[in-house]
Design a protein around this motif. Sequence first.
Motif, PDB file in Angstrom:
ATOM      1  N   ALA A 104      44.848  40.547  37.951  1.00  0.00           N
ATOM      2  CA  ALA A 104      44.033  40.160  39.093  1.00  0.00           C
ATOM      3  C   ALA A 104      43.859  41.326  40.057  1.00  0.00           C
ATOM      4  O   ALA A 104      44.748  42.171  40.198  1.00  0.00           O
ATOM      5  N   TYR A 105      42.697  41.346  40.725  1.00  0.00           N
ATOM      6  CA  TYR A 105      42.421  42.371  41.726  1.00  0.00           C
ATOM      7  C   TYR A 105      41.538  41.788  42.813  1.00  0.00           C
ATOM      8  O   TYR A 105      40.896  40.759  42.633  1.00  0.00           O
ATOM      9  N   SER A 106      41.501  42.473  43.940  1.00  0.00           N
ATOM     10  CA  SER A 106      40.597  42.118  45.031  1.00  0.00           C
ATOM     11  C   SER A 106      40.090  43.418  45.644  1.00  0.00           C
ATOM     12  O   SER A 106      40.874  44.313  45.942  1.00  0.00           O
ATOM     13  N   THR A 128      42.771  54.650  26.857  1.00  0.00           N
ATOM     14  CA  THR A 128      41.820  54.673  25.739  1.00  0.00           C
ATOM     15  C   THR A 128      41.236  53.317  25.366  1.00  0.00           C
ATOM     16  O   THR A 128      40.228  53.263  24.674  1.00  0.00           O
ATOM     17  N   ALA A 129      41.846  52.240  25.786  1.00  0.00           N
ATOM     18  CA  ALA A 129      41.321  50.898  25.488  1.00  0.00           C
ATOM     19  C   ALA A 129      41.627  49.979  26.659  1.00  0.00           C
ATOM     20  O   ALA A 129      42.227  48.923  26.507  1.00  0.00           O
ATOM     21  N   ASN A 130      41.205  50.388  27.842  1.00  0.00           N
ATOM     22  CA  ASN A 130      41.523  49.653  29.057  1.00  0.00           C
ATOM     23  C   ASN A 130      40.527  48.531  29.336  1.00  0.00           C
ATOM     24  O   ASN A 130      39.316  48.754  29.308  1.00  0.00           O
ATOM     25  N   PRO A 131      41.020  47.331  29.652  1.00  0.00           N
ATOM     26  CA  PRO A 131      40.122  46.261  30.079  1.00  0.00           C
ATOM     27  C   PRO A 131      39.479  46.635  31.419  1.00  0.00           C
ATOM     28  O   PRO A 131      40.123  47.268  32.259  1.00  0.00           O
ATOM     29  N   TYR A 132      38.215  46.246  31.611  1.00  0.00           N
ATOM     30  CA  TYR A 132      37.527  46.572  32.850  1.00  0.00           C
ATOM     31  C   TYR A 132      36.570  45.448  33.240  1.00  0.00           C
ATOM     32  O   TYR A 132      36.174  44.634  32.419  1.00  0.00           O
ATOM     33  N   GLY A 153      38.619  39.251  41.129  1.00  0.00           N
ATOM     34  CA  GLY A 153      38.476  38.962  39.711  1.00  0.00           C
ATOM     35  C   GLY A 153      39.726  39.324  38.946  1.00  0.00           C
ATOM     36  O   GLY A 153      40.790  39.540  39.529  1.00  0.00           O
ATOM     37  N   SER A 154      39.573  39.433  37.645  1.00  0.00           N
ATOM     38  CA  SER A 154      40.686  39.795  36.775  1.00  0.00           C
ATOM     39  C   SER A 154      40.152  40.597  35.596  1.00  0.00           C
ATOM     40  O   SER A 154      39.076  40.297  35.071  1.00  0.00           O
ATOM     41  N   THR A 155      40.897  41.587  35.200  1.00  0.00           N
ATOM     42  CA  THR A 155      40.530  42.371  34.021  1.00  0.00           C
ATOM     43  C   THR A 155      41.217  41.838  32.771  1.00  0.00           C
ATOM     44  O   THR A 155      40.949  42.332  31.674  1.00  0.00           O
ATOM     45  N   THR A 156      42.067  40.832  32.913  1.00  0.00           N
ATOM     46  CA  THR A 156      42.759  40.260  31.761  1.00  0.00           C
ATOM     47  C   THR A 156      41.738  39.667  30.791  1.00  0.00           C
ATOM     48  O   THR A 156      40.904  38.858  31.175  1.00  0.00           O
ATOM     49  N   ALA A 213      45.568  45.512  43.540  1.00  0.00           N
ATOM     50  CA  ALA A 213      45.685  44.834  42.255  1.00  0.00           C
ATOM     51  C   ALA A 213      47.129  44.525  41.927  1.00  0.00           C
ATOM     52  O   ALA A 213      48.051  45.076  42.518  1.00  0.00           O
ATOM     53  N   ALA A 214      47.297  43.668  40.933  1.00  0.00           N
ATOM     54  CA  ALA A 214      48.625  43.310  40.433  1.00  0.00           C
ATOM     55  C   ALA A 214      49.039  44.270  39.319  1.00  0.00           C
ATOM     56  O   ALA A 214      49.968  43.983  38.581  1.00  0.00           O
ATOM     57  N   PHE A 215      48.336  45.393  39.204  1.00  0.00           N
ATOM     58  CA  PHE A 215      48.610  46.391  38.172  1.00  0.00           C
ATOM     59  C   PHE A 215      48.214  47.761  38.717  1.00  0.00           C
ATOM     60  O   PHE A 215      47.663  47.867  39.813  1.00  0.00           O
TER      61      PHE A 215
END
Length: 183
Positions: free
Chosen positions: A142-144, A55-59, A32-35, A78-80
């Motif tokens: 993106a992550y897997s 403090t305001a991280n996408p999840y 998926g992706s957290t973007t 992940a790409a991050f």
Amino acid sequence: MKLRAFASAAAIVLSYAVASLAHAVSFQVISGSTTGAPTFNRAVEDFSALSGVGTANPYTAYTFTVSLSGDYIFNTTAAFDSFVFLYQGSFNPADATSNGVIANDDLIFGNSFYASGFEVALTAGTTYIYVVTGFDLPDAGAYSTTIAGPSITTAVPEVQTYLLMALGLAGLAVVRRRQFGQR
């Protein structure tokens, strides 16, 4: 760095492939992706407090159960700079320190910012929520995730799934009624 994360993931998969010769081991991959995802103030790794930098991280959150109790390995690349959490029972983004089971910022081997994960004992029939987020505010993408253990994990439908299904059935009923009304 990405090569190191891939090597870490490959080592985990290889170790479970060898183990599967003696025991049945199942794998499931979640991508998926957290973007653009909802944000929250994530907990620190031991769930003792909320983060001062995240403090305001996408999840994204994945709810599941397992059909067999036992040890499971979770590995996220992940790409991050990823940070992963496992909650039991429920996950409330407004109260990220409650119901936490285990978390990980960076896998120990390779010191990769791009890989996070852990091994944890899970109980059959219990609801778990796996949360993928980033370490700091700009960390998203993106992550897997590969989950390996004695049984394939099964998704528990979210409330939105039931609502969409109900809307779809209602729509079919309206169409069907109109078809019979025109005869």
